[in-house]
Each structure stands twice: as structure tokens, then as C-alpha cells.
Design a protein around this motif. Structure first.
Motif, PDB file in Angstrom:
ATOM      1  N   ASN A  40      38.683  29.419  52.425  1.00 46.60           N
ATOM      2  CA  ASN A  40      37.837  28.866  53.977  1.00 46.60           C
ATOM      3  C   ASN A  40      36.784  29.962  53.879  1.00 46.60           C
ATOM      4  O   ASN A  40      36.149  30.583  55.405  1.00 46.60           O
ATOM      5  CB  ASN A  40      38.617  29.413  55.029  1.00 46.60           C
ATOM      6  N   GLY A  41      36.153  30.222  53.989  1.00 40.99           N
ATOM      7  CA  GLY A  41      34.148  30.775  53.183  1.00 40.99           C
ATOM      8  C   GLY A  41      35.003  32.331  53.161  1.00 40.99           C
ATOM      9  O   GLY A  41      33.066  32.992  53.073  1.00 40.99           O
ATOM     10  N   ARG A  42      35.221  32.632  52.944  1.00 37.99           N
ATOM     11  CA  ARG A  42      35.660  34.161  52.919  1.00 37.99           C
ATOM     12  C   ARG A  42      35.822  34.746  51.228  1.00 37.99           C
ATOM     13  O   ARG A  42      37.145  34.380  50.821  1.00 37.99           O
ATOM     14  CB  ARG A  42      36.610  34.612  54.053  1.00 37.99           C
ATOM     15  N   GLU A  43      35.731  35.564  51.215  1.00 40.34           N
ATOM     16  CA  GLU A  43      35.531  36.360  49.949  1.00 40.34           C
ATOM     17  C   GLU A  43      36.851  36.680  50.259  1.00 40.34           C
ATOM     18  O   GLU A  43      37.003  37.864  51.103  1.00 40.34           O
ATOM     19  CB  GLU A  43      34.546  36.919  48.928  1.00 40.34           C
ATOM     20  N   ILE A  44      38.036  36.415  49.428  1.00 41.13           N
ATOM     21  CA  ILE A  44      39.135  37.689  49.492  1.00 41.13           C
ATOM     22  C   ILE A  44      39.618  37.912  48.441  1.00 41.13           C
ATOM     23  O   ILE A  44      39.977  39.153  48.329  1.00 41.13           O
ATOM     24  CB  ILE A  44      40.229  36.691  49.541  1.00 41.13           C
ATOM     25  N   CYS A  45      38.900  38.465  46.942  1.00 43.23           N
ATOM     26  CA  CYS A  45      38.869  38.740  46.229  1.00 43.23           C
ATOM     27  C   CYS A  45      37.844  38.366  45.077  1.00 43.23           C
ATOM     28  O   CYS A  45      37.414  37.646  45.110  1.00 43.23           O
ATOM     29  CB  CYS A  45      40.229  38.899  45.610  1.00 43.23           C
ATOM     30  N   THR A  46      37.794  40.000  44.213  1.00 42.25           N
ATOM     31  CA  THR A  46      36.667  40.100  42.626  1.00 42.25           C
ATOM     32  C   THR A  46      37.784  40.318  41.539  1.00 42.25           C
ATOM     33  O   THR A  46      37.928  41.361  41.310  1.00 42.25           O
ATOM     34  CB  THR A  46      35.121  40.821  43.142  1.00 42.25           C
ATOM     35  N   LEU A  47      37.599  39.414  40.702  1.00 40.95           N
ATOM     36  CA  LEU A  47      39.163  40.178  39.545  1.00 40.95           C
ATOM     37  C   LEU A  47      37.381  39.774  38.061  1.00 40.95           C
ATOM     38  O   LEU A  47      36.548  39.366  37.991  1.00 40.95           O
ATOM     39  CB  LEU A  47      39.336  38.345  39.737  1.00 40.95           C
ATOM     40  N   SER A  48      38.901  40.295  37.107  1.00 43.47           N
ATOM     41  CA  SER A  48      37.820  40.927  35.700  1.00 43.47           C
ATOM     42  C   SER A  48      38.296  39.285  35.011  1.00 43.47           C
ATOM     43  O   SER A  48      39.365  38.986  35.223  1.00 43.47           O
ATOM     44  CB  SER A  48      37.758  41.916  34.885  1.00 43.47           C
ATOM     45  N   LEU A  49      37.067  38.673  34.107  1.00 44.63           N
ATOM     46  CA  LEU A  49      37.581  37.698  33.053  1.00 44.63           C
ATOM     47  C   LEU A  49      37.978  38.089  32.065  1.00 44.63           C
ATOM     48  O   LEU A  49      38.297  37.622  31.353  1.00 44.63           O
ATOM     49  CB  LEU A  49      36.256  36.489  32.898  1.00 44.63           C
ATOM     50  N   ASP A  50      37.852  39.356  31.920  1.00 41.17           N
ATOM     51  CA  ASP A  50      38.463  40.445  30.776  1.00 41.17           C
ATOM     52  C   ASP A  50      39.348  41.001  30.492  1.00 41.17           C
ATOM     53  O   ASP A  50      40.339  41.252  29.644  1.00 41.17           O
ATOM     54  CB  ASP A  50      37.521  41.780  30.067  1.00 41.17           C
ATOM     55  N   GLU A  51      39.922  40.398  32.067  1.00 42.42           N
ATOM     56  CA  GLU A  51      41.565  40.813  31.888  1.00 42.42           C
ATOM     57  C   GLU A  51      42.533  39.820  32.338  1.00 42.42           C
ATOM     58  O   GLU A  51      42.592  38.930  33.006  1.00 42.42           O
ATOM     59  CB  GLU A  51      42.305  41.943  33.225  1.00 42.42           C
ATOM     60  N   ASP A  52      43.011  39.463  31.453  1.00 45.10           N
ATOM     61  CA  ASP A  52      44.848  38.640  31.441  1.00 45.10           C
ATOM     62  C   ASP A  52      45.687  38.745  32.277  1.00 45.10           C
ATOM     63  O   ASP A  52      45.935  40.203  32.253  1.00 45.10           O
ATOM     64  CB  ASP A  52      44.746  38.336  29.845  1.00 45.10           C
ATOM     65  N   THR A  53      44.906  38.017  33.405  1.00 45.62           N
ATOM     66  CA  THR A  53      46.322  37.990  34.053  1.00 45.62           C
ATOM     67  C   THR A  53      46.931  36.235  35.229  1.00 45.62           C
ATOM     68  O   THR A  53      45.676  35.647  34.947  1.00 45.62           O
ATOM     69  CB  THR A  53      45.459  39.087  35.724  1.00 45.62           C
ATOM     70  N   GLU A  54      47.193  36.723  36.152  1.00 47.50           N
ATOM     71  CA  GLU A  54      48.107  35.476  36.927  1.00 47.50           C
ATOM     72  C   GLU A  54      48.101  34.971  37.981  1.00 47.50           C
ATOM     73  O   GLU A  54      48.794  37.294  39.074  1.00 47.50           O
ATOM     74  CB  GLU A  54      49.227  34.597  36.658  1.00 47.50           C
ATOM     75  N   TYR A  55      47.619  35.030  39.059  1.00 52.64           N
ATOM     76  CA  TYR A  55      46.659  35.834  40.503  1.00 52.64           C
ATOM     77  C   TYR A  55      47.164  34.355  41.076  1.00 52.64           C
ATOM     78  O   TYR A  55      46.565  33.353  41.488  1.00 52.64           O
ATOM     79  CB  TYR A  55      45.372  35.830  40.406  1.00 52.64           C
ATOM     80  N   GLU A  56      48.094  34.913  42.544  1.00 49.39           N
ATOM     81  CA  GLU A  56      48.345  34.012  44.034  1.00 49.39           C
ATOM     82  C   GLU A  56      47.151  33.320  44.820  1.00 49.39           C
ATOM     83  O   GLU A  56      46.734  34.400  44.935  1.00 49.39           O
ATOM     84  CB  GLU A  56      49.840  34.282  44.120  1.00 49.39           C
TER      85      GLU A  56
END
Length: 122
Positions: A40-56
Motif C-alpha cells: 500500500n505504498g509503504r516500504e515494509i522491509c528490505t531483503l537480500s537476494l543472496d540469502e535463500d528464504t521464504e517470507y510471508e
């Protein structure tokens, strides 16, 4: 005459220092690719593409599940009716994004290698 030469030397040193700093700061952003997630236009997080993960991600109407693996990101599941974000596939290059309009979720890659192609037409 001596003051002018000293002033010229100081100016040259300042310009060299500024250009070295700009070069170092510009290259730091290319080391790791970042994935920015906003709802909804608000940044909630920044993740690294170098770390394999699953994010909800809790979207506007339901949740989506984002998978990061092998340097790429894709939507595994979406609670929206059309699931276009799941069908969109994997993103891994700067400027690429996954958008889920019903949930108002935007996932975009920043930093790293540019995709090279802005658009294609038939």
C-alpha cells in the motif's frame, strides 16, 4: 604567485578526493542485490537476494508468500483471485518487479546487474 599555486593544489586535491569518494560509494551499491517490499505504498522491509528464504507478506486483502532462492525472487502463493503475481515468474535484475494489485504489494530489485532491456514490442 605562491598563494595561487597553493590554491590550485588544494583545489586539485579536493577534486581528486571527491571523485575517489564517489567511485567508492557507487561501487558499494553493486555488491549485493536488494529486494524492496512495499504494501500500500509503504516500504515494509528490505531483503537480500543472496540469502535463500521464504517470507510471508500481509497484503491489503490477504497474504502472499515470497520465495528467495539462488539469487532470484518469485511469489509462491497469493491470496488474490487472479494470481498474476505468481504467474509472473522470477525476478533477479535491477529494475525488475513483481506487483500484486489486489493486495497492493510491490516487490522490486535494486542494485546489482541491470537487465539491459527496457521493453520489447511485437
Amino acid at each position: 604567485m605562491l598563494k595561487r599555486v597553493r590554491g590550485d593544489i588544494i583545489l586539485i586535491l579536493v577534486l581528486i578526493t571527491a571523485s575517489v569518494l564517489l567511485f567508492v560509494l557507487k561501487d558499494n551499491g553493486k555488491d549485493g542485490k536488494l529486494l524492496k517490499v512495499s504494501v500500500n505504498g509503504r516500504e515494509i522491509c528490505t531483503l537480500s537476494l543472496d540469502e535463500d528464504t521464504e517470507y510471508e507478506i500481509q497484503g491489503f486483502i490477504s497474504k502472499n508468500i515470497l520465495i528467495i532462492e539462488n539469487g532470484g525472487a518469485r511469489m509462491k502463493e497469493a491470496g488474490c483471485p487472479d494470481k498474476l503475481c505468481v504467474k509472473q515468474g522470477e525476478i533477479s535484475k535491477a529494475g525488475e518487479s513483481i506487483i500484486c494489485l489486489p493486495n497492493r504489494i510491490i516487490v522490486s530489485v535494486e542494485g546489482g546487474e541491470e537487465s539491459g532491456i527496457d521493453a520489447t514490442a511485437k
